[in-house]
Design a protein around this motif. Structure first.
Motif: not given
Ligand code: KIV
Length: 273
Positions: A88-101, A105-108
């Protein structure tokens, strides 16, 4: 059979079956190839490339300064050393603030070798969770104490102690499962609440400071080796497994795995009631 094909690969299906059979699984954080190899070779089922790296590697007092690039870099290192664990990898703070982001971020993280992304939140991440799941990205929802919200929570405190907040955690966990989350991670909640959530959900529940009745246990690797930076006071739910190991760090990982499988960890002194 080559040694490569003999490696047991852990998948979401493996974890789901373990929950169904009542078998506990173990998980540790790792941020580099060397420890990822040691942890996965010890038979620990899940590795988290967590944003806790902001505290234990970078020396910050919270996870907020961690960037997506930081996690991508460490994720690549972990994937290079991993021998069959589910990552598992964490999406860090403010890397998923809105859906497109969140999608980008998840793709990366998935391109860097993650098998699943973890994001913190309750009801507000429902739509993001379903969008990720629909696009083939497995989601772990992190609830209870969510360290990226530390400034709003006012400190690293047990969550869900009062009945209304406990009910909200149960309701939102069910909402996230319905939205397509494949794992729930519960941090720092009373034993009874964690047990109720684990019973209510079909998906595996991983706990940290959530008592013995969840499906899997996770700890920050530095905490379970007793090497957390002195500026960070280890929480009550931490146990140092190094002193009881006769085989150094590898032995500590095996001891942790065995203690989780047998139910010996967490003991009552590591729990909130
Ligand atoms: O980043 C991390 O290490 C975590 C654990 C505390 C579960 O999220």
């Amino acid at each position: 059979m080559s040694s490569q094909s003999a490696v047991k690969r852990i998948s979401l299906t493996t974890l789901q079956k373990m929950k169904e059979k009542g078998e506990k699984f173990a998980s540790l954080t790792a941020y580099d190839a060397c420890f990822a190899e040691m942890i996965s070779s010890a038979g620990i089922e899940v590795i988290l490339c967590g944003d806790s790296l902001g505290m234990v590697l970078q020396g910050h007092d919270s996870t907020l300064p961690v960037t997506l690039d930081d996690i991508v870099y460490h994720m690549r290192c972990v994937q290079a050393g991993n021998v069959g664990a589910f990552i598992m990898a964490d999406l860090p703070f403010m890397s998923y603030a809105h859906e497109q982001q969140a999608l980008e971020s998840s793709a990366a993280l998935m391109r860097a070798g993650a098998h699943m992304v973890k994001l913190e939140g309750g009801a507000w991440i429902t739509r993001t969770t379903s969008q990720l799941a629909e696009r083939g990205i497995p989601v772990c929802a992190h609830m209870g104490l969510t360290p990226q919200s530390i400034n709003r929570l006012g400190g690293y405190r047990v969550q869900g102690r009062d009945p209304a907040k406990a009910q909200a955690i149960i309701d939102e966990a069910l909402m996230l499962q319905d939205a397509g989350a494949s794992i729930l991670l519960l941090e720092c909640v009373p034993v009874d609440l964690a047990a109720q959530v684990t019973q209510a959900l079909e998906i595996p529940v991983i706990g940290i400071g959530a008592g013995p009745d969840v499906d899997g246990q996770i700890m920050v690797m530095h905490d379970m080796l007793g090497i957390t930076p002195p500026s960070i006071k280890p929480p009550k739910f931490v146990k140092n497994f190094l002193p009881e190991s006769s085989d150094g760090i590898r032995g500590a990982f095996v001891a942790f795995r065995d203690a989780v499988r047998s139910g010996a960890f967490p003991a009552p002194e590591h729990c909130f009631y």
